[in-house]
Motif scaffolding. Structure first.
Motif, mmCIF file in Angstrom:
data_model
loop_
_atom_site.group_PDB
_atom_site.id
_atom_site.type_symbol
_atom_site.label_atom_id
_atom_site.label_comp_id
_atom_site.label_asym_id
_atom_site.label_seq_id
_atom_site.Cartn_x
_atom_site.Cartn_y
_atom_site.Cartn_z
ATOM 1 N N SER A 133 40.808 38.668 77.158
ATOM 2 C CA SER A 133 39.559 37.824 76.738
ATOM 3 C C SER A 133 39.456 37.548 75.367
ATOM 4 O O SER A 133 38.894 37.009 74.972
ATOM 5 C CB SER A 133 38.236 38.489 77.284
ATOM 6 O OG SER A 133 38.152 39.892 76.817
ATOM 7 N N HIS A 151 38.062 35.947 71.234
ATOM 8 C CA HIS A 151 37.022 35.307 72.069
ATOM 9 C C HIS A 151 37.558 33.647 72.335
ATOM 10 O O HIS A 151 37.363 32.939 73.294
ATOM 11 C CB HIS A 151 35.599 35.379 71.791
ATOM 12 C CG HIS A 151 34.637 34.576 72.485
ATOM 13 N ND1 HIS A 151 34.432 35.073 73.914
ATOM 14 C CD2 HIS A 151 34.023 33.354 72.286
ATOM 15 C CE1 HIS A 151 33.487 34.085 74.411
ATOM 16 N NE2 HIS A 151 33.253 33.257 73.569
ATOM 17 N N ASN A 152 37.741 33.076 71.054
ATOM 18 C CA ASN A 152 38.038 31.640 71.213
ATOM 19 C C ASN A 152 39.400 31.314 71.045
ATOM 20 O O ASN A 152 39.738 30.117 71.013
ATOM 21 C CB ASN A 152 37.297 30.937 69.933
ATOM 22 C CG ASN A 152 36.980 29.521 70.214
ATOM 23 O OD1 ASN A 152 36.512 29.131 71.364
ATOM 24 N ND2 ASN A 152 37.150 28.564 69.075
ATOM 25 N N SER A 170 41.561 33.205 73.446
ATOM 26 C CA SER A 170 42.004 33.900 74.701
ATOM 27 C C SER A 170 43.087 32.981 75.405
ATOM 28 O O SER A 170 42.850 31.819 75.476
ATOM 29 C CB SER A 170 40.823 34.582 75.449
ATOM 30 O OG SER A 170 41.377 34.568 76.775
ATOM 31 N N LYS A 183 41.167 30.777 77.803
ATOM 32 C CA LYS A 183 40.190 29.600 77.439
ATOM 33 C C LYS A 183 40.930 28.446 78.247
ATOM 34 O O LYS A 183 41.811 27.958 78.108
ATOM 35 C CB LYS A 183 40.252 29.648 76.037
ATOM 36 C CG LYS A 183 39.325 28.524 75.341
ATOM 37 C CD LYS A 183 39.376 28.297 73.901
ATOM 38 C CE LYS A 183 38.682 27.262 73.446
ATOM 39 N NZ LYS A 183 38.549 26.896 71.896
ATOM 40 N N GLY A 184 39.831 27.790 78.709
ATOM 41 C CA GLY A 184 39.922 26.476 79.584
ATOM 42 C C GLY A 184 40.953 26.419 80.634
ATOM 43 O O GLY A 184 41.048 25.506 81.393
ATOM 44 N N LYS A 185 41.446 27.793 81.029
ATOM 45 C CA LYS A 185 42.089 28.033 82.275
ATOM 46 C C LYS A 185 41.390 27.864 83.813
ATOM 47 O O LYS A 185 40.293 28.405 83.918
ATOM 48 C CB LYS A 185 42.874 29.395 82.318
ATOM 49 C CG LYS A 185 44.179 29.354 83.130
ATOM 50 C CD LYS A 185 45.291 28.635 82.349
ATOM 51 C CE LYS A 185 45.611 29.047 81.355
ATOM 52 N NZ LYS A 185 46.788 28.352 80.766
ATOM 53 N N ALA A 211 34.863 34.496 79.099
ATOM 54 C CA ALA A 211 36.156 34.458 78.289
ATOM 55 C C ALA A 211 36.568 33.018 78.166
ATOM 56 O O ALA A 211 37.624 32.681 77.871
ATOM 57 C CB ALA A 211 37.012 35.216 79.042
ATOM 58 N N LEU A 212 35.615 32.145 78.706
ATOM 59 C CA LEU A 212 35.723 30.745 78.422
ATOM 60 C C LEU A 212 36.841 30.087 79.236
ATOM 61 O O LEU A 212 37.312 28.875 79.186
ATOM 62 C CB LEU A 212 36.396 30.268 76.900
ATOM 63 C CG LEU A 212 35.217 30.797 75.977
ATOM 64 C CD1 LEU A 212 35.727 30.374 74.437
ATOM 65 C CD2 LEU A 212 33.865 30.302 76.055
ATOM 66 N N ALA A 213 37.226 30.943 80.547
ATOM 67 C CA ALA A 213 37.758 30.231 81.417
ATOM 68 C C ALA A 213 36.906 29.033 82.281
ATOM 69 O O ALA A 213 35.713 29.107 82.195
ATOM 70 C CB ALA A 213 38.367 31.273 82.403
ATOM 71 N N ARG A 214 37.581 28.545 83.414
ATOM 72 C CA ARG A 214 36.780 27.622 84.137
ATOM 73 C C ARG A 214 36.909 27.886 85.724
ATOM 74 O O ARG A 214 37.977 27.433 86.419
ATOM 75 C CB ARG A 214 37.043 26.176 83.619
ATOM 76 C CG ARG A 214 37.203 25.656 82.315
ATOM 77 C CD ARG A 214 37.183 24.242 82.286
ATOM 78 N NE ARG A 214 38.165 23.610 83.082
ATOM 79 C CZ ARG A 214 39.628 23.319 82.670
ATOM 80 N NH1 ARG A 214 39.795 23.550 81.545
ATOM 81 N NH2 ARG A 214 40.252 22.759 83.495
#
Length: 198
Positions: free
Chosen positions: A102, A105-106, A108, A111-113, A141-144
């Motif tokens: 993670s 943070h921006n 990782s 991100k966007g996965k 962690a900015l995943a989707r």
């Protein structure tokens, strides 16, 4: 570069939330992998090789197992997490893996996965509490997480025969989730317009 960006067969990374050799979650993940092999290629993560997360270890070079997992996630078009529920929540080994990947943070690899989440339990509820904790952790962690009805495998022990997960109804239902994931991957992949920087 991921497959979605090249037009090649989609590549998914499977993660089991249990380390037990005969884990039900691993059996479910294996069955889903086999059911979807015509649509996607699968890689497998070994989260049991990761050290306990320690910020002091988060320096270059990263531990080999950590670097390997981060590379696998970066190369994948999407993740498939199949996990048990321990004490009404996310297994510690899975949370440890999410913590390692993670950061930063921006930046990782998560991100966007897109992430498809499946949970399994001896209870009829199918690990629904762990499902939402996993979802919350990957969102942070900015995943989707894939927007699809929850894929819950209740009374999972009764659906394992000679170490194999055999429940056609669950696999058919999971295909809906995979279809949503594939649509999201293709829709969000950058397209090459043929333009070049001036």
């Amino acid at each position: 570069m991921t497959a979605a960006r090249t037009g090649a067969r989609l590549r998914l990374l499977g993660i089991s939330g249990s380390l037990r050799a005969q884990a039900y979650s691993t059996a479910v993940l294996r069955a889903l992998t086999e059911a979807m092999q015509a649509e996607a290629a699968f890689d497998s993560a070994d989260i049991g090789a990761l050290p306990h997360f320690n910020q002091d270890l988060y320096v270059e070079p990263l531990p080999d197992a950590v670097a390997r997992l981060r590379e696998q996630i970066a190369a994948a078009d999407g993740l498939v997490i199949v996990s048990p529920e321990y004490n009404h929540g996310i297994p510690g080994t899975l949370k440890n893996a999410i913590d390692w990947v993670s950061r930063p943070h921006n930046g990782s690899p998560l991100k966007g996965k897109p992430v498809l989440i499946v949970t399994a339990s001896h209870a009829f509820t199918g690990g629904v509490r762990a499902q939402y904790q996993i979802r919350e952790a990957v969102v942070s962690a900015l995943a989707r997480p894939v927007a699809t009805p929850e894929i819950l495998v209740g009374q999972v022990g009764a659906k394992i025969v000679d170490g194999r997960f055999e429940d056609a109804a669950t696999i058919a239902f999971a295909r809906i989730g995979f279809a949503a994931m594939f649509d999201e991957i293709v829709r969000s992949a950058p397209t090459d317009t043929g333009e070049r920087p001036h």
